[in-house]
Every structure is written in C-alpha cells, then in structure tokens.
Design an enzyme around this catalytic site. Structure first.
Site, PDB file in Angstrom:
ATOM      1  N   ASP A  69       0.717  -1.097  -0.055  1.00 23.88           N
ATOM      2  CA  ASP A  69      -0.063   0.025  -0.013  1.00 23.88           C
ATOM      3  C   ASP A  69       0.905   1.164  -0.007  1.00 23.88           C
ATOM      4  OD1 ASP A  69      -2.796   1.191   0.826  1.00 23.88           O
ATOM      5  OD2 ASP A  69      -1.216   2.269   1.933  1.00 23.88           O
ATOM      6  N   LYS A 105      -2.995   5.748  -4.164  1.00 29.01           N
ATOM      7  CA  LYS A 105      -4.111   6.678  -3.767  1.00 29.01           C
ATOM      8  C   LYS A 105      -3.959   8.272  -4.610  1.00 29.01           C
ATOM      9  CE  LYS A 105      -3.734   4.936   0.696  1.00 29.01           C
ATOM     10  NZ  LYS A 105      -2.331   4.452   0.904  1.00 29.01           N
TER      11      LYS A 105
END
Length: 273
Positions: free
Chosen positions: A44, A74
């Site tokens: 992540d 993101k």
C-alpha cells in the site's frame, strides 16, 4: 498463508498487507523487498507519500510474478477532478513501473468542495479502461459514502480509515458494512499507543507473541484489512507471523474496551483543498 477477502466487484485482496507511509523513497525499495521476501504480497502506497518509485523498484527486483501481487496507490487531493485524476494515475503507474494497479483510492474526500463526486466518476472510467482492478476511497465518512451511493454507479470496494483499538471508528465501519465496502485499517497499531495496554500485553503473554502481533490478530478477527508498517526486518516478519494463534472472545472484548479518543491523524473534515 495470508487469507484473502473478496471485494464487492469479485476481486480478491490479501487481508494483511504492507504499508509504506512515511518511509523515505530511498529506504522504500529495501523495506518492500524485505516484506516481499517475508511473504507479503499486498503493498500500500500513495502519490503523496513520495515513494512510489521505491515501491516500483522493489516490485521489479523481487521476481514475484505480477499476478501474485496486490498493489494499492492513492489519488491526492490536489489531483481531484476528472482530467486531473486520469493524469495522476498515469503518473503513479509510470513511477510504479506498472500497466495497472489493483486498487486505486481517493485519498481524502476534501469535503469543502464536491470535487470527490466528479473524481469518483473518473475512477469508474479508469477501472473501465483496466488501469485499476478495483476502486475505493480513504478517510470517507458515512455521509460521503451516501453521496457516492446516490450517484447510482459503482460502490467503493474499500474504505481505508484510521482504525485501531483506541479509535474504532464504529460509525464508519457500520456504514462500510451497509454498502458492502471492505474496511481497511491505517495506523493499525495506533503508532504504538496501545501496545502497553493491559488487555494487549495480557493476550501477548498468554499466546507467547508480541503486543503488535496481538493487535494485528485483533484486526484480522474483526474482519478488517490491515497494513502495518515497519522498516525493521525483524518486525516486518513478526507482523506477518500472526496465523499460529487465535484470540479468545474474552480477549477480543477486552481489547474492544480500549476505545478512547486515540486519533493519530487528522479528522477527514480537516483535510481540504
């Protein structure tokens, strides 16, 4: 050995992954390579972390087949908007050295404007273009999820929120469950703030594990996706070694009782464009 959850679009995601928040780019390659060698397969990152290149170098050097990896990045708030979002993902993919990511998240709702609504439609287009296998959000409150649902399109696959025993974010977790959205926990160890609490240390002693392992196990048994971060090889391995024991119902209830105002990051309403 790592269990997977099935997201609401059918994509399977490892329930335990490796986070790289606040890891400098020049340290990220080593940390991610260590994690992959230990057995992690979900990584992540985020554009704003500034370490997507390091992640990409580690993925390329690891030799792990792409179809065994689950990569999340993101979209930062400065890139909200339809065209901005498309450019931002292309930039992230170039840094990661990938043709597509597995999960793309809007990092914060930045609710001072409604830009996240238009941005969400851009993410739907990116998924249709096969540049990401799943799309989701991060730090979205129940009211933000309701507004996305009202658009009548894709429901987020994941909502990544601050979640740990000291901040259990019960309303957001309930909203996620209502919409069949997976809950993913960032800051899952509360930056160490819960590791000395008696219910955690007692469970660690009872099972012969570390307090961090207890908290990660608590997340897993609650059904959360969890992404602990470390740059220490020993802790990277320990954080993955959580499948040889199971917390009792009493231990889980005791850890549930640690709820307090334990926020380690900003409230979603505080992060705005």
């Amino acid at each position: 050995m790592i269990p997977e959850i099935t997201l609401n679009n059918g994509v399977r995601m490892p329930q335990l992954g490796f986070g790289v928040f606040q890891v400098p780019d020049d340290e990220t390659q080593r940390a991610v390579e260590t994690a992959l060698a230990a057995g992690y397969r979900s990584i992540d990152t985020a554009a704003v972390y500034g370490n997507e290149r390091g992640v990409g170098k580690a993925l390329a050097a690891s030799g792990v087949p792409r179809d065994e990896l689950f990569v999340t990045t993101k979209l930062w708030i400065s890139d909200l908007g339809r065209e901005n979002a498309r450019r931002a993902l292309d930039t992230s993919l170039a840094k990661l050295g990938l043709d597509a990511v597995d999960l793309y998240l809007i990092h914060w709702p930045a609710p001072r404007t409604d830009a996240y609504l238009e941005t969400w439609q851009a993410l739907e287009e990116l998924a249709a273009d096969q540049k990401t296998r799943a799309i989701g959000v991060s730090n979205f409150l129940p009211e933000h999820l309701e507004r996305l649902a009202a658009l009548g399109g894709t429901v987020p696959a994941v909502n990544q929120i601050e979640l740990h025993p000291a901040l259990q974010n019960r309303e957001s977790v309930a909203a996620n469950r209502k919409h069949d959205i997976a809950t993913e926990a960032w800051s899952p160890l509360a930056q160490g703030a819960v590791l000395d609490d008696e219910p955690v240390t007692a469970a660690a002693a009872a099972h012969g594990v570390t307090p961090a392992q207890v908290v990660i196990r608590w997340h897993l048994q609650k059904g959360n996706v969890v992404i602990p971060k470390s740059v220490t090889p020993k802790r990277i391995s320990e954080n993955l070694d959580v499948f040889g024991f199971e917390l009792t119902a009493h231990e889980i209830t005791a850890i549930d009782g640690l709820e307090r105002d334990g926020r380690t990051g900003p409230h979603p309403e505080q992060v705005n464009v």
